[in-house]
Scaffold this active site. Structure first.
Site, PDB file in Angstrom:
ATOM      1  CB  SER A 120      90.919  94.707  72.337  1.00 55.70           C
ATOM      2  OG  SER A 120      92.051  93.962  71.942  1.00 55.70           O
ATOM      3  CB  VAL A 177      86.726 102.278  76.938  1.00 53.67           C
ATOM      4  CG1 VAL A 177      85.968 103.125  75.920  1.00 53.67           C
ATOM      5  CG2 VAL A 177      87.267 103.165  78.056  1.00 53.67           C
ATOM      6  N   GLY A 181      94.063  99.184  82.446  1.00 51.23           N
ATOM      7  CA  GLY A 181      92.647  98.931  82.172  1.00 51.23           C
ATOM      8  C   GLY A 181      92.152  97.694  82.908  1.00 51.23           C
ATOM      9  N   GLY A 196     100.921 100.471  72.347  1.00 52.60           N
ATOM     10  CA  GLY A 196     100.619 101.275  71.175  1.00 52.60           C
ATOM     11  C   GLY A 196      99.334 100.865  70.481  1.00 52.60           C
ATOM     12  CG  HIS A 215      95.458 102.454  74.689  1.00 48.81           C
ATOM     13  ND1 HIS A 215      95.202 101.914  73.454  1.00 48.81           N
ATOM     14  CD2 HIS A 215      96.104 101.490  75.389  1.00 48.81           C
ATOM     15  CE1 HIS A 215      95.691 100.688  73.393  1.00 48.81           C
ATOM     16  NE2 HIS A 215      96.227 100.389  74.558  1.00 48.81           N
TER      17      HIS A 215
END
Ligand code: PAF
Length: 292
Positions: free
Chosen positions: A185, A176, A147, A31, A37
Site C-alpha cells: 500500500s 501483492v 486490486g 500514484g 500497481h
C-alpha cells in the site's frame, strides 16, 4: 509513452485508438506506484492492447480530517516506473481539470457503502465511484483492473459498471504482499519500523482465521474475537472494524457455511490500513473465481 493531462485530449486519444480497432485497458491509481500497481498493469496488458494508467490523488474520496495533503506523491518516479512497464499513456489530470468550480454531480450507490470502510468513511465511496465513472468516460476502456486489497471498492465498481451500463470488464487482481505478508500500500510509507511490525498483525490475523475455518470453526464472532485479540497484542493498533461478510453484498455473516470475506481496517499509529481474505469452509461450495 505519452503523458496526457486534459480530459479532452485523453478522450480524443481514446477515440483514435478505438478507431484503429485496438482495445484499451485502464489501471486507475493515485500514484506513488508500488509492486501492487505494477501487477495491475501486467494484468491489463494480458487483457487489452493499449494500456492507460491514471495518476490522480482524488480529493473527493478523502474526508476532511484524512490524509489528502500528506498522501505520498512522486510523479517523476511514477513516470519512470510506468515507462518501464511499457505503459502507453499516463493520464495525469490536475484537480481543477476533473473538478471545476461548478462541479455538483456525484455517483452514489445505495447499499455497498453502508458496510465496512463506508461506516467510518461516509463520503469515501461517493468520491471513488464518481472519479472512477469520470475516468471511464474519459479513457473509454474495454477493461479496467483494480486490486482485491481494496475489496469493497472492487465490489462497488463492479456494481456501478453494471448498474450504469458502462460495458467495461472489471477485473479484480490478487493482493501483492511483502515477503512477510504485509499487503502493499502507498500508505505503508507512513509506518515507522516499529509500526511496520504491528502492521503485520492484519495479515497474521487473517491467516489465523483461515486456519480456524479450515479446522472446522464456523462461528464468525469467535474468529473475529481471535483476530481482535491478536491485533490488540501489537503496539499502537486501533481496530476500526473486523468483519466476516458475504463476498457480494458485504452483509455480515454469523455462521460461515459458505465462502465469506474477512475484511478489516486497523489504525497503526495514525496510518489506517486495510486487508482482507477469502474464508472457505472445508465443506463449503467452490469459490466464485471472480471473487477469490
Ligand atoms: O484505489 C485507488 O487508488 C483509488 O481509490 C482509485 C480507484 C484510483 C480512485 O481514486
Amino acid at each position: 509513452m505519452e503523458i496526457i493531462s486534459t480530459a479532452k485530449k485523453m478522450q480524443e486519444h481514446a477515440d483514435a485508438i478505438r478507431r484503429l480497432g485496438k482495445t484499451i485497458g485502464l489501471v486507475p491509481t493515485m500514484g506513488f506506484l508500488h509492486e501492487g500497481h505494477l501487477s495491475l498493469m501486467q494484468e491489463s496488458r494480458k487483457r487489452a492492447e493499449h494500456l492507460v494508467v491514471s495518476l490522480f490523488v482524488n480529493p473527493t474520496q478523502f474526508g476532511p480530517t484524512e490524509d489528502f495533503d500528506a498522501y505520498p506523491r512522486d510523479f517523476e518516479r511514477d513516470v519512470a516506473l510506468a515507462e518501464k512497464q511499457g505503459v502507453d499513456v499516463i493520464f495525469a489530470p490536475t484537480e481543477t481539470e476533473l473538478y471545476t468550480k461548478e462541479f455538483q454531480t456525484y455517483v452514489i450507490l445505495e447499499k455497498i457503502p453502508n458496510h465496512l470502510c463506508g461506516i467510518s468513511r461516509p463520503t469515501h465511496f461517493r468520491g471513488v465511484a464518481t472519479v472512477v465513472a469520470k475516468l471511464f468516460n474519459i479513457v473509454k476502456p474495454d477493461v479496467a483492473v483494480f486490486g482485491r486489497k481494496d475489496y469493497q471498492q472492487l465490489v462497488l465498481i463492479r456494481r456501478m459498471a453494471i448498474d450504469l451500463n458502462f460495458g467495461i470488464e472489471i477485473v479484480g487482481s490478487p493482493t501483492v504482499r511483502e515477503p512477510d505478508g504485509l499487503a502493499m500500500s502507498s500508505r505503508n510509507s507512513y509506518l515507522t519500523p516499529e509500526q511496520r511490525l504491528s502492521a503485520l498483525s492484519l495479515y497474521k490475523s487473517l491467516k489465523n482465521a483461515q486456519k480456524l475455518v479450515e479446522s472446522g470453526e464456523k462461528n464468525a464472532s469467535r474468529i473475529i474475537e481471535a483476530a481482535s485479540k491478536l491485533i490488540k497484542s501489537h503496539k499502537e493498533t486501533h481496530i476500526d472494524y473486523i468483519s466476516i461478510c458475504d463476498p457480494e453484498t458485504l452483509v455480515d455473516m454469523d455462521i460461515i457455511d459458505r465462502p465469506a470475506i474477512m475484511a478489516l481496517a486497523v489504525k497503526v499509529g495514525k496510518t489506517r490500513l486495510i486487508d482482507n481474505m477469502m474464508l472457505n469452509p472445508s465443506d463449503g461450495m467452490a469459490v466464485d473465481s471472480s471473487f477469490k
